[in-house]
Design a protein around this motif. Structure first.
Motif, PDB file in Angstrom:
ATOM      1  N   ASN A 144      71.848 -14.152  48.108  1.00  0.00           N
ATOM      2  CA  ASN A 144      71.561 -13.649  49.443  1.00  0.00           C
ATOM      3  C   ASN A 144      72.726 -12.417  49.753  1.00  0.00           C
ATOM      4  O   ASN A 144      72.678 -11.805  50.815  1.00  0.00           O
ATOM      5  N   ASN A 145      73.474 -11.901  48.677  1.00  0.00           N
ATOM      6  CA  ASN A 145      74.111 -10.661  48.843  1.00  0.00           C
ATOM      7  C   ASN A 145      73.560  -9.777  47.759  1.00  0.00           C
ATOM      8  O   ASN A 145      73.742  -9.878  46.521  1.00  0.00           O
ATOM      9  N   PRO A 146      73.115  -8.478  48.145  1.00  0.00           N
ATOM     10  CA  PRO A 146      72.323  -7.768  47.300  1.00  0.00           C
ATOM     11  C   PRO A 146      72.995  -7.102  46.073  1.00  0.00           C
ATOM     12  O   PRO A 146      72.645  -7.259  44.848  1.00  0.00           O
ATOM     13  N   ASN A 147      74.426  -6.848  46.345  1.00  0.00           N
ATOM     14  CA  ASN A 147      75.049  -6.056  45.432  1.00  0.00           C
ATOM     15  C   ASN A 147      75.632  -7.167  44.415  1.00  0.00           C
ATOM     16  O   ASN A 147      75.570  -7.138  43.264  1.00  0.00           O
ATOM     17  N   TYR A 148      76.072  -8.437  45.057  1.00  0.00           N
ATOM     18  CA  TYR A 148      76.516  -9.504  44.127  1.00  0.00           C
ATOM     19  C   TYR A 148      75.270  -9.897  43.216  1.00  0.00           C
ATOM     20  O   TYR A 148      75.358 -10.156  42.058  1.00  0.00           O
ATOM     21  N   LYS A 149      73.986  -9.935  43.686  1.00  0.00           N
ATOM     22  CA  LYS A 149      72.841 -10.450  43.009  1.00  0.00           C
ATOM     23  C   LYS A 149      72.639  -9.513  41.815  1.00  0.00           C
ATOM     24  O   LYS A 149      72.479 -10.031  40.831  1.00  0.00           O
ATOM     25  N   GLU A 150      72.773  -8.252  42.330  1.00  0.00           N
ATOM     26  CA  GLU A 150      72.655  -7.206  40.815  1.00  0.00           C
ATOM     27  C   GLU A 150      73.578  -7.622  39.951  1.00  0.00           C
ATOM     28  O   GLU A 150      73.066  -7.233  38.715  1.00  0.00           O
ATOM     29  N   ASP A 151      74.742  -7.615  40.067  1.00  0.00           N
ATOM     30  CA  ASP A 151      75.945  -7.853  39.313  1.00  0.00           C
ATOM     31  C   ASP A 151      75.653  -8.938  38.259  1.00  0.00           C
ATOM     32  O   ASP A 151      75.629  -8.982  37.118  1.00  0.00           O
ATOM     33  N   PHE A 152      75.278 -10.070  38.830  1.00  0.00           N
ATOM     34  CA  PHE A 152      74.929 -11.325  38.283  1.00  0.00           C
ATOM     35  C   PHE A 152      73.642 -11.007  37.255  1.00  0.00           C
ATOM     36  O   PHE A 152      73.615 -11.547  36.354  1.00  0.00           O
ATOM     37  N   TYR A 168      81.422  -2.555  31.714  1.00  0.00           N
ATOM     38  CA  TYR A 168      81.400  -3.033  33.037  1.00  0.00           C
ATOM     39  C   TYR A 168      81.583  -4.549  33.185  1.00  0.00           C
ATOM     40  O   TYR A 168      81.466  -5.255  34.045  1.00  0.00           O
ATOM     41  N   LEU A 169      81.384  -5.246  31.848  1.00  0.00           N
ATOM     42  CA  LEU A 169      81.077  -6.588  31.902  1.00  0.00           C
ATOM     43  C   LEU A 169      82.192  -7.685  32.649  1.00  0.00           C
ATOM     44  O   LEU A 169      82.103  -8.554  33.272  1.00  0.00           O
ATOM     45  N   GLU A 170      83.368  -7.340  32.016  1.00  0.00           N
ATOM     46  CA  GLU A 170      84.534  -8.190  32.180  1.00  0.00           C
ATOM     47  C   GLU A 170      84.844  -8.213  33.679  1.00  0.00           C
ATOM     48  O   GLU A 170      85.024  -9.471  34.225  1.00  0.00           O
ATOM     49  N   SER A 171      84.944  -7.233  34.392  1.00  0.00           N
ATOM     50  CA  SER A 171      85.178  -7.341  35.929  1.00  0.00           C
ATOM     51  C   SER A 171      84.460  -8.441  36.780  1.00  0.00           C
ATOM     52  O   SER A 171      84.608  -9.309  37.396  1.00  0.00           O
ATOM     53  N   SER A 172      82.772  -8.000  36.727  1.00  0.00           N
ATOM     54  CA  SER A 172      82.027  -8.734  37.359  1.00  0.00           C
ATOM     55  C   SER A 172      82.124 -10.364  36.693  1.00  0.00           C
ATOM     56  O   SER A 172      81.719 -11.235  37.815  1.00  0.00           O
ATOM     57  N   THR A 173      82.010 -10.476  35.514  1.00  0.00           N
ATOM     58  CA  THR A 173      81.838 -11.650  34.928  1.00  0.00           C
ATOM     59  C   THR A 173      83.138 -12.576  35.399  1.00  0.00           C
ATOM     60  O   THR A 173      83.034 -13.781  35.706  1.00  0.00           O
ATOM     61  N   ARG A 174      84.358 -12.055  35.503  1.00  0.00           N
ATOM     62  CA  ARG A 174      85.607 -12.800  35.952  1.00  0.00           C
ATOM     63  C   ARG A 174      85.348 -13.148  37.553  1.00  0.00           C
ATOM     64  O   ARG A 174      85.849 -14.203  37.743  1.00  0.00           O
ATOM     65  N   GLN A 175      84.793 -12.348  38.113  1.00  0.00           N
ATOM     66  CA  GLN A 175      84.649 -12.779  39.509  1.00  0.00           C
ATOM     67  C   GLN A 175      83.727 -13.929  39.843  1.00  0.00           C
ATOM     68  O   GLN A 175      84.175 -14.850  40.551  1.00  0.00           O
ATOM     69  N   PHE A 176      82.747 -13.997  39.142  1.00  0.00           N
ATOM     70  CA  PHE A 176      81.664 -15.141  39.161  1.00  0.00           C
ATOM     71  C   PHE A 176      82.389 -16.252  38.742  1.00  0.00           C
ATOM     72  O   PHE A 176      82.558 -17.566  39.212  1.00  0.00           O
TER      73      PHE A 176
END
Length: 403
Positions: free
Chosen positions: A203-211, A128-136
């Motif tokens: 401030n974004n719960p889903n985004y926060k958990e991904d980070f 799962y790492l690649e997609s969320s990391t690329r987004q940040f």
């Protein structure tokens, strides 16, 4: 039984042809050097999970055993959001790496033996790492890079505190996952100038958990980097590597026989104690995310970075070998970054019969017993519900009627 027999017979028919190719390719079984006494410790870990209606409670443990013992135990809680099993596995392996690294620093070990493989941890990172990391990274490259640096600085500052606890008590039994601390974003904001970037994530719960999940992986890499400060060997009991067979059959008619692991063929070459060195094939490719590569520079995670060349095979700096500690014994997979006679001699000093004594002790010591874990968790849950029944909706679990 008939089905199993047919399968084994079909595999056995291929052995002779593959055995010839392996020998022709220059692979051979070598004798061990003489055993030489060394200060050897072994590390193993364990985990246990209880899935509740609105949360997942788990326990992870690691121990290091040699002429002394160090222990690291934690109870964790995660929301049933994403990648729960993988995160719990990484937490356990992180504790293994940390206690191994601490053993070098506190006990002056010559060699640490780890259960499992280094290549599995490094070359197969969380999917799962690649997609969320690329987004940040795409949203704010500088902010992400600086945040990575700040988090690694924070981990360095925590290291001495953990070391002091282990030195005094021989055990850590409190939460040490820095990425999940309530104040983690406030702390990072005090380190970096890109506060708006962090506030947007927070401030974004889903985004926060991904980070937070991304930071957990950084924390895991940091633990590997610390471990690789010393001499480490990984010993795997269960594996299905086929690198030798794939290499010797590539482009040949015998490639149709390649759907077979290395071990049965290697076992047909020799039944003696000893070892066989080989290399992982170059098709095993993965690279660290760009943000981590840019952030580490010349200061952070240098030993991890050395395992990831800019081009080619990320496990080329890991040296594997098949080993057997007694005639007609089980074959294990050994991995290290520098396979030397001295390292093999140190392992042999603590090997007896088919296995390695400290690894066996570590395995039996670290196991979390289900009944004990359930009793511990139930005590916590009963106390919470006793304090306020509203918690019950989150804390029930589906197996209640069966128990």
């Amino acid at each position: 039984m008939d089905d199993v027999k047919r399968y084994l017979d079909s595999q056995w028919m291929r052995i002779d042809e593959l055995k010839k190719l392996v020998i022709e390719a220059g692979y051979y079984w070598k004798e061990f050097p003489p055993a030489k006494e060394a200060k050897v410790f072994a590390v193993d870990g364990s985990r246990m999970v209880k899935r509740l209606s609105g949360a997942i409670v788990y326990g992870v443990s690691s121990v290091s055993i040699g002429d002394d013992i160090l222990q690291w135990h934690e109870i964790g809680l995660v929301s049933p959001y994403k990648h729960v099993d993988e995160r719990i596995r990484l937490h356990m392996e992180m504790l293994e790496n940390r206690i191994g690294a601490m053993t070098f620093e506190l006990k002056g070990a010559d060699l640490i033996l780890m259960d499992g493989t280094l290549s599995g941890s490094i070359a197969r990172p969380p999917a799962y790492l690649e997609s969320s990391t690329r987004q940040f990274y795409e949203e704010d490259k500088i902010g992400t890079i600086n945040t990575v640096k700040a988090f690694l600085e924070l981990l360095e500052s925590e290291w001495d505190k953990w070391k002091e606890s282990l030195e005094e008590e021989g055990v850590i039994n409190y939460s040490t996952v820095v990425a999940r601390r309530e104040e983690i974003f406030e702390h990072l904001k005090s380190y970096v100038v890109e506060k708006e970037f962090l506030e947007k994530i927070e401030n974004n719960p889903n985004y926060k958990e991904d980070f937070i999940i991304f930071l957990e992986y950084l924390e895991y890499l940091h633990s590997i980097d610390k471990l690789l400060n010393g001499t480490v060997a990984f010993v795997a009991k269960t594996f299905y590597t086929d690198d030798i067979i794939k290499q010797v059959t590539e482009g040949k008619e015998e490639s149709k026989y390649a759907l077979i692991p290395d071990v049965p063929v290697i076992d047909s070459i020799s039944k003696k104690r000893g070892y066989m060195k080989f290399k992982y094939r170059e098709s095993r490719k993965w690279a660290l995310p760009e943000v981590i590569q840019r952030a580490v520079g010349g200061k952070y995670l240098q030993r991890v970075v050395e395992l990831f060349p800019k081009e080619g095979n990320p496990v080329q700096n890991i040296q594997p070998a098949y080993v057997r500690f007694m005639d007609n014994g089980v074959i294990y997979l050994l991995e290290t970054t520098n396979l030397t006679d001295e390292l093999l001699s140190a392992i042999l000093s603590v090997a007896e019969d088919e296995y390695i004594i400290p690894l066996e002790y570590a395995h039996h010591t670290v196991v979390i017993k289900k009944q004990e874990f359930d009793t511990y968790v139930d005590a916590i849950l009963n106390a919470l519900v006793g304090e306020d029944p509203k918690y019950l909706a989150f804390l029930r679990y589906g197996r209640e009627p069966l128990e």
